[in-house]
Design a protein around this motif. Sequence first.
Motif, PDB file in Angstrom:
ATOM      1  N   UNK A  49       0.836  -1.199   0.000  1.00 20.55           N
ATOM      2  CA  UNK A  49       0.000   0.000   0.000  1.00 20.55           C
ATOM      3  C   UNK A  49       0.873   1.251   0.000  1.00 20.55           C
ATOM      4  N   UNK A  50       0.609   2.139  -0.944  1.00 20.48           N
ATOM      5  CA  UNK A  50       1.293   3.423  -1.042  1.00 20.48           C
ATOM      6  C   UNK A  50       0.218   4.499  -0.986  1.00 20.48           C
ATOM      7  N   UNK A  51       0.129   5.198   0.141  1.00 22.87           N
ATOM      8  CA  UNK A  51      -0.960   6.153   0.316  1.00 22.87           C
ATOM      9  C   UNK A  51      -0.885   7.302  -0.688  1.00 22.87           C
ATOM     10  N   UNK A  52       0.300   7.566  -1.220  1.00 25.89           N
ATOM     11  CA  UNK A  52       0.433   8.656  -2.194  1.00 25.89           C
ATOM     12  C   UNK A  52      -0.221   8.298  -3.521  1.00 25.89           C
ATOM     13  N   UNK A  53      -0.536   7.020  -3.707  1.00 24.65           N
ATOM     14  CA  UNK A  53      -1.158   6.577  -4.957  1.00 24.65           C
ATOM     15  C   UNK A  53      -2.634   6.253  -4.787  1.00 24.65           C
ATOM     16  N   UNK A  54      -3.181   6.564  -3.630  1.00 20.00           N
ATOM     17  CA  UNK A  54      -4.613   6.395  -3.416  1.00 20.00           C
ATOM     18  C   UNK A  54      -5.357   7.546  -4.087  1.00 20.00           C
ATOM     19  N   UNK A  55      -6.309   7.214  -4.952  1.00 16.54           N
ATOM     20  CA  UNK A  55      -7.009   8.241  -5.731  1.00 16.54           C
ATOM     21  C   UNK A  55      -8.408   8.529  -5.203  1.00 16.54           C
ATOM     22  N   UNK A  56      -8.883   7.721  -4.277  1.00  9.49           N
ATOM     23  CA  UNK A  56     -10.206   7.938  -3.704  1.00  9.49           C
ATOM     24  C   UNK A  56     -10.170   9.170  -2.798  1.00  9.49           C
ATOM     25  N   UNK A  57     -10.910  10.217  -3.175  1.00  7.99           N
ATOM     26  CA  UNK A  57     -10.883  11.469  -2.419  1.00  7.99           C
ATOM     27  C   UNK A  57     -11.366  11.292  -0.990  1.00  7.99           C
ATOM     28  N   UNK A  58     -12.337  10.406  -0.787  1.00  5.98           N
ATOM     29  CA  UNK A  58     -12.847  10.178   0.570  1.00  5.98           C
ATOM     30  C   UNK A  58     -11.771   9.572   1.465  1.00  5.98           C
ATOM     31  N   UNK A  59     -10.994   8.616   0.914  1.00  5.02           N
ATOM     32  CA  UNK A  59      -9.915   7.992   1.683  1.00  5.02           C
ATOM     33  C   UNK A  59      -8.812   9.013   1.957  1.00  5.02           C
ATOM     34  N   UNK A  60      -8.495   9.846   0.969  1.00  5.85           N
ATOM     35  CA  UNK A  60      -7.458  10.863   1.155  1.00  5.85           C
ATOM     36  C   UNK A  60      -7.875  11.879   2.217  1.00  5.85           C
ATOM     37  N   UNK A  61      -9.140  12.284   2.180  1.00  7.98           N
ATOM     38  CA  UNK A  61      -9.629  13.226   3.188  1.00  7.98           C
ATOM     39  C   UNK A  61      -9.634  12.583   4.573  1.00  7.98           C
ATOM     40  N   UNK A  62     -10.033  11.289   4.611  1.00 12.93           N
ATOM     41  CA  UNK A  62     -10.029  10.565   5.879  1.00 12.93           C
ATOM     42  C   UNK A  62      -8.633  10.515   6.457  1.00 12.93           C
ATOM     43  N   UNK A  63      -7.634  10.189   5.628  1.00 11.59           N
ATOM     44  CA  UNK A  63      -6.250  10.102   6.098  1.00 11.59           C
ATOM     45  C   UNK A  63      -5.779  11.440   6.663  1.00 11.59           C
ATOM     46  N   UNK A  64      -6.064  12.534   5.965  1.00 11.58           N
ATOM     47  CA  UNK A  64      -5.635  13.854   6.434  1.00 11.58           C
ATOM     48  C   UNK A  64      -6.230  14.170   7.798  1.00 11.58           C
ATOM     49  N   UNK A  65      -7.507  13.860   7.968  1.00  8.44           N
ATOM     50  CA  UNK A  65      -8.163  14.142   9.244  1.00  8.44           C
ATOM     51  C   UNK A  65      -7.670  13.190  10.326  1.00  8.44           C
ATOM     52  N   UNK A  66      -7.419  11.937   9.967  1.00  7.86           N
ATOM     53  CA  UNK A  66      -6.945  10.956  10.939  1.00  7.86           C
ATOM     54  C   UNK A  66      -5.577  11.354  11.482  1.00  7.86           C
ATOM     55  N   UNK A  67      -4.697  11.841  10.627  1.00  9.35           N
ATOM     56  CA  UNK A  67      -3.376  12.284  11.065  1.00  9.35           C
ATOM     57  C   UNK A  67      -3.509  13.410  12.097  1.00  9.35           C
ATOM     58  N   UNK A  68      -4.451  14.324  11.862  1.00  9.19           N
ATOM     59  CA  UNK A  68      -4.661  15.423  12.808  1.00  9.19           C
ATOM     60  C   UNK A  68      -5.224  14.913  14.131  1.00  9.19           C
ATOM     61  N   UNK A  69      -6.118  13.927  14.054  1.00 15.15           N
ATOM     62  CA  UNK A  69      -6.670  13.335  15.270  1.00 15.15           C
ATOM     63  C   UNK A  69      -5.576  12.617  16.064  1.00 15.15           C
ATOM     64  N   UNK A  70      -4.693  11.917  15.349  1.00 14.99           N
ATOM     65  CA  UNK A  70      -3.575  11.234  16.013  1.00 14.99           C
ATOM     66  C   UNK A  70      -2.659  12.240  16.701  1.00 14.99           C
TER      67      UNK A  70
END
Length: 320
Positions: A49-70
């Motif tokens: 898995x390479x998160x930089x190659x994930x194209x699903x906008x919902x997953x990308x937005x989720x990751x950005x918010x999850x990092x802030x929550x962490x």
Amino acid sequence: MACENNLVVEQIIDLYSQISNLESLKPSKSVDTLFGQLVSTCLPTDTDIDVTKIHDDKVKDMRSHLIKLCGEAEGYLEQHFSTIIGSFEDNPLNHLHMFPYYNNYLKLSELEFDLLSQHISHVPTKIAFIGSGPMPLTSIVLAKFHLPNTTIHNFDIDSQANTLASSLVSRDPDLSKRMIFHTTDVLNAKKGLDQYDVVFLAALVGMDKESKVKAIEHLEKHMAPGAVLMLRSAHGLRAFLYPIVDSCDLKGFEVLTIYHPSDDVVNSVVIARKLGGSSEARNSEIGRCVVMSCNCSKIHGIMNSRGMMKNMIEEFSTVE
């Protein structure tokens, strides 16, 4: 493998949903359990898995918010334990083992020191740590176990964090003299940054790509030529927990090492050196990725005490 990857991402999304619905991210049984499950899910390195190659906008937005929550939860955790440990009447440093991830910091700091030692010609006299927080374990471990004669200047934007951090070392006869705390935004720290041989940039400084790059650009502008910048990044599934620092983000620096642990140390380590020399040579480096050809890029294993290949390193040097 694609099905397995999708399943892991679905597990992370489910945990994100539960975490984002918590009333508070301060330490509690539910918070500790969910973040423990999240870290365990993101630790495995046997995935493509390479998160930089994930194209699903919902997953990308989720990751950005999850990092802030962490990052928010980690801040609360450090604040909680710094308050407890700092309240001991004897030397609080004798009680650092109470912090749940103390052993991880011991491993990470030893790793960073070993990697740094490969790229410096002398023991640094002054180090800056940007984003030291209320529990400055990296600074403490480096000063206590690896750099006994080095002064470490800790920078944090939060005055309360610095108050808690300084109380941890205030009763230690050695570190109370060698650990100095500054309350300021990294972007306001200009004068004096060129006095440090090494600058550490914490993982939680710049929780998104834009702010991370902005901090790096500021350091590049004010660090001394030849000074070393130490950064923490993430690789694979671990990039759901922390931001990624790419070599392309380090304009004006020579990328020396990118190290991806495969054990329970979550963060990758990036080491770069501030470029110097003529303005012509400098301009030729700035604005392009430091991508190397085969003769100047290599991947090799670091051998542990038993001679087993345990981690992977990518080492870079600028193109001649």
